[in-house]
Design an enzyme around this catalytic site. Structure first.
Site, PDB file in Angstrom:
ATOM      1  N   ASP A 297       0.877  -1.175   0.000  1.00 61.57           N
ATOM      2  CA  ASP A 297       0.000   0.000   0.000  1.00 61.57           C
ATOM      3  C   ASP A 297       0.914   1.225   0.000  1.00 61.57           C
ATOM      4  O   ASP A 297       1.999   1.160  -0.559  1.00 61.57           O
ATOM      5  CB  ASP A 297      -0.941  -0.042   1.205  1.00 61.57           C
ATOM      6  CG  ASP A 297      -2.261   0.694   0.961  1.00 61.57           C
ATOM      7  OD1 ASP A 297      -2.211   1.866   0.566  1.00 61.57           O
ATOM      8  OD2 ASP A 297      -3.346   0.107   1.157  1.00 61.57           O
ATOM      9  N   HIS A 331       1.435   2.018  -3.286  1.00 61.31           N
ATOM     10  CA  HIS A 331       0.370   2.795  -3.922  1.00 61.31           C
ATOM     11  C   HIS A 331       0.828   4.233  -4.150  1.00 61.31           C
ATOM     12  O   HIS A 331       0.402   4.884  -5.102  1.00 61.31           O
ATOM     13  CB  HIS A 331      -0.895   2.776  -3.076  1.00 61.31           C
ATOM     14  CG  HIS A 331      -1.654   1.485  -3.159  1.00 61.31           C
ATOM     15  ND1 HIS A 331      -1.416   0.542  -4.127  1.00 61.31           N
ATOM     16  CD2 HIS A 331      -2.657   0.982  -2.393  1.00 61.31           C
ATOM     17  CE1 HIS A 331      -2.230  -0.482  -3.958  1.00 61.31           C
ATOM     18  NE2 HIS A 331      -3.001  -0.248  -2.914  1.00 61.31           N
TER      19      HIS A 331
END
Length: 556
Positions: A297, A331
Site C-alpha cells: 500500500d 500505492h
C-alpha cells in the site's frame, strides 16, 4: 560486547529550499529544518537468552523476551540483545530506556497463533477501534529504540485476505491448498470464517459504548494488527532493521514526538492489503532518512486521524523531514492522507527516488475529513515506471487501489457543490521543485472540490514523460514554471476545468501536439501563459462555450 546504536546525539540542520512565491516568481529562502531529539542508552547489554529464550524456531519466547525488556528497563535501561537464531514469539511490549538490538543473522518472527494476540483498544485508520494486540507495541514511553541489522517478521500471510486477481494461477492454487475460506464469487481468499464475517461487518472493530472485547470475538481474526505501534512515545529510534510481512500497516507511530527512522528496510508483498510501509499519525518532529520501502500500500505516509475523531483529537503531523529514501512498489511513494483530519504542516521531502510506485507524490482526501494540509516543501525527486500519476492531488479519494485491475470498471465522479463546514478538507501552499519522472500514465493531476479548491500549488523545474499531460480541475492559484511534459499527443497537453489564477510559464511540450490548452468550466478565469512557444502545437487552445474569451491569456 556492548551494543549501542549510532546517531545518538541531538542534531539540527538547515536546508536551503527554493520556494515559489505566490506570484510564481522564485524566491530563495533558507528554511530551518525541525530539531529532532535523539536517544541515548546505557552501555549495559543483556541477551534474551539470559531469561531462557531459545532461537530454535519452535520455542515460543514471548515471556522470556518481555521479561528481559522489563528487567533492563527497571535497572535504568540499556540494550536487549536478540542474538543469532530464529526467535518465535508472541506480542512484545517495549519499555522506556531500552534499545532492542538485533544481530545481522537474527530473525524475530511473530507466531501465527491468533490466540496469542488479545483484543485491545487501539486505533485503525484514524479512529478508535478494537484490534488484535500489535506484535510490537509501546505506550507513553521515552527513550526507546529498535536497532541492528536483523529481521522482524510479522507473519502477515496468516492474517491477510488476498484478491485472486493479484496472484498468478499457481500462487492462487497454492493459497487455496493451505486452507482458509473463499468468497462466493471465488475472487477473494480469507484465512478464516471470522475474517469473512468481519469483512462483511460495517465499521468492524469501531469502539462502541457498552461493548467489551468479548463482543468482537466473532470477528477477531479480521481485526488485523499493525506490526509496530508506538503511541504517545518521546525520543524513538528505529535504525538498520528490516521490518517485513506485517498483518496490516508495518510501522505506525501515533501521537509521538522526536521520532527517527534511519536506514530501514520495510517490506511487504505487493498484494498485501493495507500493507503500508510507515504511517506517521499526529506526530511532531520526525526524521525518515536513508530507508527503502517495497510494500503493498502507501510507502511513506502522513496521517492525523479520520473525520470527526481526527478533528476532535486535533493534533496535526508537523515538523517532518523525509530524505534520501527509495520506494519501490507502493500505492504512493510519498503520501499525505487520506486520514488527515487533524491537519499536516511543515513537511520537507527531498532527495528521494520512487521506482514503480502506483503514484509518485500522492495527496488525497475526501469530504468529511476536514483538516488543513499546508506548507509542504518537496524537491529533488526522481521517478521511473509510474503506472498512475507522477504527481496527484485528489479530494475525491474513494478507498480503492489507485490503478484499476484488468477489467475493473469505475464510475465517473459526479460533481456537486455542498456547503463548506468543519468537515471540508483543504490542501494549500505546496512548493514542489526539481522533479524528474520517466514513464507515467499521467504527468500531473489536480482535482479539488467545487466548494473548496486546491489552492496555491507551486511547481518548478519538472520534467515528466507520460502518456497523458496535466489535468487541473477545481483549483486556484496553480503556478507552473519550467515544466516539460512529454506526452503521446492523443489528448490535450494541459486540460483545465474550473481553474482560476493558473499561471504557466516557460512550458515545453512535444512538437505537433494536437491541442496544447483545453479550458472549460464557467468558473475558469485568469489563465495566463507566458514564455511559451504555442506555435508548435496543431492547435494552441480550445475554449468551452461557457468560458469567457478573456479567461485565457497567452503572451510571449
Amino acid at each position: 560486547m556492548k551494543y549501542i546504536s549510532g546517531g545518538l546525539f541531538p542534531i539540527k540542520v538547515a536546508l536551503t529550499c527554493l520556494i515559489l512565491s505566490a506570484g510564481s516568481a522564485m524566491a530563495q529562502q533558507k528554511q530551518s529544518l525541525p530539531f529532532i531529539q535523539q536517544v541515548k542508552f546505557k552501555n549495559d547489554t543483556t541477551s534474551i537468552t539470559s531469561f531462557g529464550a531459545k532461537g530454535d524456531g519452535i520455542t515460543l519466547n514471548t515471556e522470556s523476551i518481555n521479561k528481559t525488556i522489563a528487567s533492563v528497563s527497571q535497572k535504568g535501561g540499556g540494550v536487549v540483545l536478540i542474538p543469532s537464531g530464529l526467535w518465535l514469539t508472541g506480542p512484545i511490549e517495549l519499555k522506556s530506556n531500552v534499545n532492542l538490538h538485533l544481530k545481522r543473522d537474527a530473525i524475530l518472527q511473530f507466531t501465527a497463533d491468533f490466540n496469542q494476540y488479545k483484543l485491545v483498544q487501539g486505533n485503525w485508520e484514524g479512529q478508535p477501534a478494537w484490534r488484535n494486540q500489535s506484535p510490537i507495541s509501546g505506550v507513553n514511553l521515552e527513550n526507546i529504540a529498535i536497532t541492528g541489522t536483523g529481521i522482524i517478521d510479522g507473519n502477515g500471510g496468516a492474517w491477510r485476505m488476498v484478491k485472486k486477481d493479484k496472484l498468478t494461477e499457481t500462487q492462487w492454487k497454492n493459497l487455496l491448498a493451505s486452507g482458509g475460506v473463499v468468497s462466493a464469487d471465488g475472487k477473494m481468499w480469507y484465512p478464516s470464517e471470522k475474517t469473512v464475517k468481519g469483512s462483511n461487518t460495517k465499521n468492524a472493530g469501531v469502539i462502541e459504548a457498552g461493548k467489551t472485547a468479548a463482543d468482537y470475538e466473532d470477528i477477531k481474526d479480521f481485526l488485523r494488527p499493525n506490526l509496530l505501534v508506538l503511541t504517545g512515545c518521546k525520543k524513538t529510534l528505529l535504525e538498520g532493521v528490516t521490518f517485513q510481512n506485517s498483518p496490516a500497516w508495518n510501522l505506525h507511530p501515533l501521537l509521538c514526538e522526536d521520532l527517527t527512522l534511519r536506514n530501514l528496510q520495510v517490506k511487504n508483498p505487493w498484494f498485501a492489503q493495507n500493507g503500508d510501509g510507515v504511517d506517521v499519525e499526529s506526530c511532531k518532529n520526525v526524521l525518515i532518512e536513508g530507508s527503502t520501502f517495497d510494500v503493498g500500500d502507501d510507502g511513506i505516509c502522513i496521517k492525523s486521524g479520520r473525520d470527526e475523531a481526527g478533528r476532535k483529537r486535533g493534533v496535526p503531523t508537523e515538523n517532518v523531514i523525509v530524505r534520501n529514501n527509495v520506494v519501490y512498489h507502493a500505492h504512493g511513494g510519498f503520501v499525505i492522507g487520506s486520514e488527515m483530519s487533524g491537519g499536516a504542516k511543515n513537511i520537507w521531502v527531498y532527495n528521494c527516488s520512487f521506482i514503480g510506485t502506483d503514484i509518485g507524490l500522492r495527496f488525497k482526501t475526501t469530504r468529511g475529513r476536514g483538516g488543513v494540509v499546508e506548507n509542504i516543501y518537496i524537491n529533488n525527486i526522481n521517478m521511473i515506471d509510474i503506472p498512475g500519476e507522477a504527481i496527484l492531488f485528489d479530494m475525491y479519494y474513494a478507498a480503492v487501489d489507485p490503478v484499476p485491475l484488468a477489467g475493473e470498471k469505475r464510475e465517473a465522479i459526479k460533481t456537486v457543490t455542498v456547503p463548506v463546514t468543519e468537515a471540508t478538507p483543504q490542501f494549500r501552499n505546496f512548493y514542489i521543485k526539481d522533479i524528474v519522472a520517466n514513464g507515467a500514465e499521467k504527468a500531473i493531476f489536480f482535482r479539488g472540490l467545487p466548494e473548496m479548491n486546491i489552492k496555491d500549488i507551486n511547481l518548478e523545474n519538472v520534467t515528466i514523460k507520460a502518456k497523458k499531460g496535466i489535468e487541473i480541475i477545481e483549483a486556484a492559484g496553480i503556478f507552473l514554471k519550467n515544466i516539460n511534459v512529454i506526452t503521446d499527443n492523443t489528448s490535450p497537453v494541459v486540460t483545465i476545468r474550473n481553474g482560476s489564477r493558473i499561471n504557466i510559464s516557460n512550458f515545453k511540450y512535444p512538437d505537433g501536439s494536437k491541442v496544447l490548452f483545453d479550458v472549460s468550466g464557467e468558473k475558469s478565469k485568469e489563465v495566463k501563459i507566458s514564455g511559451t512557444d504555442v506555435s508548435k502545437a496543431k492547435k494552441a487552445s480550445v475554449l468551452g462555450a461557457e468560458v469567457d474569451k478573456k479567461a485565457l491569456e497567452i503572451s510571449k
